[in-house]
Design a protein around this motif. Structure first.
Motif, PDB file in Angstrom:
ATOM      1  N   ILE A  84       0.827  -1.224   0.000  1.00 36.78           N
ATOM      2  CA  ILE A  84       0.000   0.000   0.000  1.00 36.78           C
ATOM      3  C   ILE A  84       0.859   1.271   0.000  1.00 36.78           C
ATOM      4  O   ILE A  84       0.349   2.362  -0.240  1.00 36.78           O
ATOM      5  N   ARG A  85       2.115   1.135   0.275  1.00 37.15           N
ATOM      6  CA  ARG A  85       2.959   2.323   0.487  1.00 37.15           C
ATOM      7  C   ARG A  85       3.006   3.283  -0.698  1.00 37.15           C
ATOM      8  O   ARG A  85       2.924   4.502  -0.501  1.00 37.15           O
ATOM      9  N   PRO A  86       3.146   2.802  -1.936  1.00 37.57           N
ATOM     10  CA  PRO A  86       3.237   3.756  -3.053  1.00 37.57           C
ATOM     11  C   PRO A  86       2.029   4.680  -3.175  1.00 37.57           C
ATOM     12  O   PRO A  86       2.156   5.815  -3.645  1.00 37.57           O
ATOM     13  N   MET A  87       0.844   4.221  -2.755  1.00 42.51           N
ATOM     14  CA  MET A  87      -0.371   5.026  -2.850  1.00 42.51           C
ATOM     15  C   MET A  87      -0.510   6.046  -1.718  1.00 42.51           C
ATOM     16  O   MET A  87      -1.355   6.934  -1.768  1.00 42.51           O
ATOM     17  N   CYS A  88       0.299   5.894  -0.666  1.00 41.18           N
ATOM     18  CA  CYS A  88       0.054   6.645   0.566  1.00 41.18           C
ATOM     19  C   CYS A  88       0.890   7.918   0.721  1.00 41.18           C
ATOM     20  O   CYS A  88       0.622   8.700   1.640  1.00 41.18           O
ATOM     21  N   LYS A  89       1.868   8.148  -0.113  1.00 41.87           N
ATOM     22  CA  LYS A  89       2.692   9.351   0.031  1.00 41.87           C
ATOM     23  C   LYS A  89       1.819  10.597  -0.148  1.00 41.87           C
ATOM     24  O   LYS A  89       1.065  10.712  -1.118  1.00 41.87           O
ATOM     25  N   ASP A  90       1.903  11.528   0.797  1.00 41.32           N
ATOM     26  CA  ASP A  90       1.145  12.792   0.793  1.00 41.32           C
ATOM     27  C   ASP A  90      -0.368  12.576   0.795  1.00 41.32           C
ATOM     28  O   ASP A  90      -1.128  13.456   0.382  1.00 41.32           O
ATOM     29  N   GLY A 139      -2.554  -1.357  14.402  1.00 43.95           N
ATOM     30  CA  GLY A 139      -2.122  -0.224  13.589  1.00 43.95           C
ATOM     31  C   GLY A 139      -1.162  -0.531  12.459  1.00 43.95           C
ATOM     32  O   GLY A 139      -0.533   0.382  11.916  1.00 43.95           O
ATOM     33  N   SER A 140      -1.078  -1.775  12.046  1.00 41.18           N
ATOM     34  CA  SER A 140      -0.016  -2.148  11.102  1.00 41.18           C
ATOM     35  C   SER A 140      -0.137  -1.477   9.738  1.00 41.18           C
ATOM     36  O   SER A 140       0.855  -0.934   9.217  1.00 41.18           O
ATOM     37  N   PHE A 141      -1.322  -1.493   9.122  1.00 42.32           N
ATOM     38  CA  PHE A 141      -1.483  -0.807   7.831  1.00 42.32           C
ATOM     39  C   PHE A 141      -1.325   0.711   8.006  1.00 42.32           C
ATOM     40  O   PHE A 141      -0.683   1.377   7.189  1.00 42.32           O
ATOM     41  N   ALA A 188      -7.849  -0.430  -0.564  1.00 46.16           N
ATOM     42  CA  ALA A 188      -7.240  -1.730  -0.272  1.00 46.16           C
ATOM     43  C   ALA A 188      -8.242  -2.512   0.564  1.00 46.16           C
ATOM     44  O   ALA A 188      -8.727  -2.016   1.580  1.00 46.16           O
ATOM     45  N   THR A 189      -8.591  -3.702   0.115  1.00 44.08           N
ATOM     46  CA  THR A 189      -9.641  -4.459   0.791  1.00 44.08           C
ATOM     47  C   THR A 189      -9.285  -5.934   0.823  1.00 44.08           C
ATOM     48  O   THR A 189      -8.677  -6.465  -0.119  1.00 44.08           O
ATOM     49  N   CYS A 190      -9.676  -6.600   1.905  1.00 43.76           N
ATOM     50  CA  CYS A 190      -9.312  -8.019   2.007  1.00 43.76           C
ATOM     51  C   CYS A 190     -10.346  -8.807   2.792  1.00 43.76           C
ATOM     52  O   CYS A 190     -11.221  -8.252   3.464  1.00 43.76           O
TER      53      CYS A 190
END
Length: 405
Positions: free
Chosen positions: A221-227, A238-240, A341-343
């Motif tokens: 998920i990291r690439p989508m989360c910047k800024d 709290g992991s995600f 992001a869904t699971c």
């Protein structure tokens, strides 16, 4: 110890049964058995024969359980200490070649050909979950051998804690149990995963203390989360949310119904120096999402990591409604062009049904989904291919969510 390896009798299958077993599965159900021979002892080893006497392997039996026999071997006619040691060494060797072993699942039951037992490693601590009567008898030996092998690999273990407190043990005629195996130690364990620090509570945390199966999904998920402005639902510890914060998110809100989970998540945020950008609240996600929508809130990224909504086939319809509802609500909170992001971690919510449910949710709110990732559980939770794929349970998607043109 000799009695541990004794073969107590023979289980004969009905004609035409054992199809799952023949397709690579590890279980024999009660309704597949025609007869038993010998002095059968629940928890003891038995040979399994087809209706015509053909040898199909060795497993341990429990006549109280619907899963009456769990297979230990399909070939050998003898189980001994050397056999168990070979299985344990194979588990460690597999992880050495597939995952970061600083914290990982070392033994994953049937998928590691040691049915009914799960052992997680958090830094230098092992957490054991024993779920079946037969494997409970082998548990001390498995733990002893695993500690020995890890020491040889330069990973000595300072303590072992047992979390055999799942309700399924009652179905096996066993009591639920949690406590130390060997000497006592501090059960708050510090680990690092994907560069994120966590304090894992192996005594009172959910399951074995931390969900290792999402390790690489959290990194995805990291690439989508910047800024980005991020909402992490069912955040647990709290992991995600913390991965989003480490990726440079502007703000992250984590939500969980567990006060203990939120307290641990808040502690983990401070541990990583993220308290200014990552915060947590204790609320029911199903009540919170409609309220956020009513308030006009929108997020760049929404993450859904719910607990299993069903643990049986009987409740699958209600589970589908639950998954459809939270995905529908989450899509309404994603900005046009943002990410979801869904699971699902329910084995009974198979990949096809989960995909169909997400698609229906998107159609209901007139959203178009562009798939970025589809992943399952991390490799330390291997998926053993068989007819029922008993070990496949985690499905994880990342989508871009767009308004319909």
């Amino acid at each position: 110890m000799e009695d541990l390896f004794k073969i107590h009798g023979i289980v004969n299958l009905k004609k035409g049964e054992g199809r799952t077993l023949k397709a690579g599965g590890m279980w024999v159900y009660d309704n597949e058995i025609a007869s038993t021979m010998g002095e059968i002892v629940d928890g003891g080893l038995v040979e399994v024969h087809d209706f015509d006497g053909y040898f199909m392997g060795i497993g341990y039996i429990n006549r109280r359980s619907k899963i009456t026999v769990r297979m230990m071997s399909r070939r050998t006619r003898e189980i001994d200490r050397a056999f168990i040691e070979q299985r344990v060494r194979a588990c460690v060797d597999y992880r050495k070649h597939t995952v970061d072993m600083s914290s990982c699942r070392l033994i994953f039951g049937e998928a590691d050909f040691l049915p009914g037992i799960v052992i997680d490693k958090f830094s230098d601590v092992l957490v054991v979950e024993s779920l079946a009567l037969g494997i409970d008898r082998f548990k001390p030996l498995i733990v002893e051998l695993l500690k020995q092998v890890l020491k040889e690999e330069g990973m000595p273990i300072r303590g072992v804690y047992e979390r055999s407190d799942a309700k399924v043990r009652l179905q096996e005629g066993m009591e639920r149990f949690k406590g130390f195996i060997g000497e006592e130690f501090d059960t708050k364990v510090s680990i690092v995963e994907n560069g994120v620090k966590y304090m894992v509570d192996v005594k009172d945390g959910q399951k074995t203390g931390f969900f290792l199966d999402q390790k690489y999904n959290r990194a995805a998920i990291r690439p989508m989360c910047k800024d980005a402005k991020v909402l992490d639902c069912f955040t647990h510890t709290g992991s995600f949310a913390l991965n989003a914060g480490m990726a440079g998110a502007k703000s992250v809100l984590g939500v969980d119904a567990s006060e203990l989970g939120v307290a641990q998540a808040t502690e983990n945020a401070a541990l990583n120096g993220l308290s200014d950008r990552v915060s947590f609240i204790c609320e029911d996600v199903f009540e919170l999402l409609p309220r956020l929508e009513k308030e006009g809130e929108l997020f760049d990224v929404v993450i859904l990591d719910p607990p299993a909504f069903t643990k049986s086939r009987n409740s699958i319809k209600n589970a589908v409604k639950g998954y459809r509802e939270i995905n529908l609500r989450a899509m309404k909170l994603v900005k046009n062009g943002g990410y979801l992001a869904t699971c699902s971690c329910s084995h009974f919510m198979n990949p096809e049904l989960f995909s169909k449910t997400i698609g229906e949710a998107a159609a209901n709110v007139h959203k178009r989904l562009r798939q970025i990732e589809y992943k399952t559980q991390s490799p330390d939770h291997p998926i053993l291919w068989s007819r029922d794929e008993e070990s496949l349970y985690l499905k994880f998607y990342i989508f871009q969510v767009c308004d319909e043109l």
